[in-house]
Scaffold this active site. Structure first.
Site: not given
Length: 248
Positions: A10-11, A85, A140, A153, A155, A157
């Site tokens: 959330a940053s 997230n 994604s 990435y 793999a 997702k």
């Protein structure tokens, strides 16, 4: 009764936009990430900071994740939505040049972190009254179609899509549902470089169209507000003119 959501990562970026949108919709929110100063900045951007609680930690750390969920219950008394997230990507390099440590780091954040948070959320959802809750996973478009040189990435997702379906199936009898939001080219620090030029399957580097991340946050808030009797299994939101359908 005010609904309660946890937003990991959330940053900045999608996590920040989603927290702001949830705040506008009246939610109480727990913000979780590693960077405390950026978390506090996200909190300051929310409509009612009294309904926002900050917890610093890492989604790959089992103790940090357990603390996040216990703190949420201590502070707000229940949990209605988890937005998984937090995620990372890597620069595009051929798989034969990729160090194992880099591959493992992406797996740890994008997949293991998702598992740890999902596990703790399910415990709460099953035990609280009224029973149930919703998990939203940040997938994604790479859960369906990869970019060049994106094996770790892509793999993870694809694996998150499997987690989404399994969570939905296993939660069905407990009023627990799960959604995967699949995002393409939102203007964030992670994806912003695509506007300057992204490697295409034909070897060209081409600038890509982007969209305002605010639209993603609003989509997350919309899904979060749906009754638990309604499931959105997958939700695709992307810049209209970006290459995805027919990519490659």
């Amino acid at each position: 009764m005010t609904k309660v959501a946890i937003v990991t990562g959330a940053s900045s970026g999608i996590g920040r936009a989603s927290a702001i949108a949830l705040s506008k919709a009246g939610w109480s929110i727990v913000l979780f990430a590693r960077r405390i100063d950026d978390l506090n900045e996200t909190k300051s951007l929310c409509i009612d900071s009294e309904k926002v609680h900050v917890v610093q930690g890492n989604v790959t750390d089992e103790e940090d994740v357990a603390k996040l969920f216990q703190t949420t219950i201590n502070h707000f008394g229940r949990l209605d939505v988890l937005f998984n997230n937090a995620g990372i990507s890597a620069r595009a390099i051929p798989i034969e040049e990729m160090p194992l440590s880099q591959f493992q780091n992406i797996v740890n954040v994008n997949l293991i972190g998702n598992f740890l948070c999902t596990r703790e959320a399910i415990k709460i959802f099953k035990s609280q009254t009224p029973q149930g809750g919703r998990i939203i996973n940040n997938g994604s478009i790479s859960a369906y179609t990869p970019r060049p040189h994106s094996a770790p990435y892509t793999a993870t997702k694809h694996a998150v899509l499997g987690m989404t379906k399994s969570t939905l199936l296993d939660g069905r009898n407990f009023n627990i549902t799960c959604t995967q939001i699949d995002i393409g080219n939102a203007q964030t620090d992670m994806a912003g470089s695509h506007s300057g030029g992204a490697l295409q399957p034909n070897g060209q580097v081409v600038p890509e169209h982007m969209m305002d991340v605010t639209h993603v946050g609003e989509a997350v808030a919309y899904i979060a507000d749906l009754p638990l009797g309604v499931t959105v299994l997958t939700f695709n939101i992307m810049a209209t003119r970006m290459p995805f359908v027919g990519r490659g």
